[in-house]
Design a protein around this motif. Structure first.
Motif, PDB file in Angstrom:
ATOM      1  N   LYS A 118       0.807  -1.217   0.000  1.00  0.00           N
ATOM      2  CA  LYS A 118       0.000   0.000   0.000  1.00  0.00           C
ATOM      3  C   LYS A 118       0.840   1.266   0.000  1.00  0.00           C
ATOM      4  O   LYS A 118       0.479   2.261  -0.634  1.00  0.00           O
ATOM      5  CB  LYS A 118      -0.942   0.003   1.206  1.00  0.00           C
ATOM      6  CG  LYS A 118      -1.950   1.155   1.159  1.00  0.00           C
ATOM      7  CD  LYS A 118      -2.925   1.100   2.309  1.00  0.00           C
ATOM      8  CE  LYS A 118      -3.891   2.272   2.260  1.00  0.00           C
ATOM      9  NZ  LYS A 118      -4.837   2.269   3.405  1.00  0.00           N
ATOM     10  N   GLY A 207      -6.065   4.455   7.974  1.00  0.00           N
ATOM     11  CA  GLY A 207      -6.122   4.399   6.521  1.00  0.00           C
ATOM     12  C   GLY A 207      -7.508   4.165   5.965  1.00  0.00           C
ATOM     13  O   GLY A 207      -7.741   4.392   4.767  1.00  0.00           O
ATOM     14  N   CYS A 210      -8.745   8.801   5.656  1.00  0.00           N
ATOM     15  CA  CYS A 210      -7.695   9.762   5.977  1.00  0.00           C
ATOM     16  C   CYS A 210      -7.578  10.740   4.819  1.00  0.00           C
ATOM     17  O   CYS A 210      -7.539  10.334   3.655  1.00  0.00           O
ATOM     18  CB  CYS A 210      -6.374   9.007   6.198  1.00  0.00           C
ATOM     19  SG  CYS A 210      -4.916  10.062   6.305  1.00  0.00           S
ATOM     20  N   ASP A 228      -0.507   4.910   6.955  1.00  0.00           N
ATOM     21  CA  ASP A 228      -1.431   5.971   7.359  1.00  0.00           C
ATOM     22  C   ASP A 228      -0.891   6.757   8.548  1.00  0.00           C
ATOM     23  O   ASP A 228      -0.942   7.989   8.585  1.00  0.00           O
ATOM     24  CB  ASP A 228      -2.813   5.389   7.667  1.00  0.00           C
ATOM     25  CG  ASP A 228      -2.744   4.124   8.516  1.00  0.00           C
ATOM     26  OD1 ASP A 228      -1.660   3.779   9.021  1.00  0.00           O
ATOM     27  OD2 ASP A 228      -3.793   3.458   8.677  1.00  0.00           O
TER      28      ASP A 228
END
Length: 394
Positions: A118, A207, A210, A228
């Motif tokens: 990610k 996450g 956000c 995040d």
């Protein structure tokens, strides 16, 4: 014996402060701030034609089964047409995710054939964002209809660089122990985030929901585990604030079972340790003393020292009782034994598919702390790798 007593009480106070005391202290500090400055007022949104353009960025890996539901949810978001852009960043997806997304003309797909995780997807996707604000969310989380407006409302305060929405965990069926345990944890976390934000700044964003000012995004190493948290706290390091709003929330089902939930907790713990080191500049109280106080109290202690203090209490307590330290230590030992027995009962009931909330709380508390130690092993066995196996949802 005096040295043993000092160590014992320091460990006990540390455990109590980390999990209960900080919340009390934080609440009192917020009350004092309200008494001095008054209750904070909600920023006023401008007219629709003056609202800023926003990009909704959805990072995904092999999410073909959820595309339709997610896009239906996205189309229900209440924001002026033409001002909300939808971008999917598909990281190494080798199923039919991209084909499903091709059916939606409003979607921009940013695809990378190699799966890197990610963090890499965020670093890559942000380069294609051309709006001043970007909201990041996951494919398997559904947003409330007023979500975008409430996030934008928070950005009316120029000091705010990041907005953290609320995460709400749903249990698909009554008695889903892992989901309900996760839900209880996030309710407590949400309270702390709200108070943190009111005192000065929330300590990180989840996450699931956000948002940041696009121009302030800082690229992160691809092996970052808590993307995040790191992303949002890097903004705090710049002297900015993270605002928290429960009026914008993301809903998702909890983990399918306690084994899947353990995967998440282990990775979060590993990411917490990694983050503590990478954000070590924020631990210097001479730079931003309030931030250091909040970060250490809310995050760092539970990821580092406190779990060790917790497991030290029982042997120290037994030793003090054997040495005849006094009746107080006998009472504390009895309370500790009762707590662990309650946790054991909660575990056995959970395995049997039953649940007693009173017994499940101590079990889930110990479950989280055990996964801190598992996270240490995870961190050192997954070097230079930001991709991980997704936990299955209920």
């Amino acid at each position: 014996m005096l040295v043993l007593k000092i160590i014992f009480w320091l460990c006990l106070l540390l455990v109590v402060y980390t999990y209960v005391g900080y919340g009390i202290v934080l609440y009192l500090l917020v009350l004092i701030k309200r008494a001095v400055n008054g209750t904070p007022k909600r920023p006023v949104l401008p007219a629709d034609e003056q609202l800023p353009d926003v990009t909704l960025m959805i990072c995904a890996y092999n999410e073909e089964d959820i595309v339709e539901e997610k896009m239906t949810n996205t189309r229900e978001l209440n924001y002026p047409k033409g001002k909300l852009k939808v971008m999917w960043v598909t990281d190494g997806s080798n199923d039919h995710t991209n084909e499903r997304l091709a059916e939606y003309e409003e979607v921009t797909v940013v695809f990378t054939p190699e799966r890197k995780g990610k963090t890499a997807a965020l670093n890559h996707g942000i380069q294609s964002v051309d709006t001043p604000l970007v909201i990041m969310t996951d494919a398997n989380t559904m947003l409330n209809s007023e979500c975008v407006r409430e996030v934008v409302r928070c950005f009316m305060d120029e000091r705010v660089a990041c907005v953290a929405g609320e995460k709400r965990v749903m249990a698909r069926n009554q008695g889903d122990n892992a989901a309900e345990g996760e839900g209880m944890y996030w309710k407590y976390e949400s309270t702390l985030k709200r108070l943190d934000s009111e005192l000065y700044s929330a300590m990180g964003a989840a996450g699931e929901l956000c948002a940041i000012r696009t121009e302030l995004y800082q690229s992160m190493p691809e092996d970052t585990l808590l993307d995040d948290f790191i992303m949002s706290m890097l903004l705090v390091d710049q002297g900015k604030r993270i605002a928290y709003t429960p009026d914008a929330y993301a809903m998702e089902y909890g983990s399918a079972d306690i084994v899947e939930e353990s995967k998440r907790k282990r990775r979060i713990a590993a990411g917490g340790l990694q983050s503590t080191w990478r954000l070590r500049a924020l631990l210097n109280p001479f730079r931003q003393p309030v931030v250091t106080f909040q970060l250490v109290s809310h995050r760092v202690l539970r990821w580092t020292i406190t779990p060790f203090a917790l497991i030290t209490l029982i042997p120290l307590n037994i030793l003090l009782v054997i040495l005849g330290a006094g009746w107080l230590y006998i009472i504390i030992l009895a309370l500790q034994v009762l707590f662990y027995l309650a946790a054991l009962a909660g575990y056995l009931l959970a395995r049997a598919g039953k649940k007693n909330k009173l017994l499940y709380i101590p079990y889930y508390f110990l479950f989280m702390n055990v996964n801190v130690f598992r996270g240490i092993h995870y961190l050192f066995s997954h070097k230079s790798n930001g991709a991980w196996e997704k936990a299955k949802r209920a």
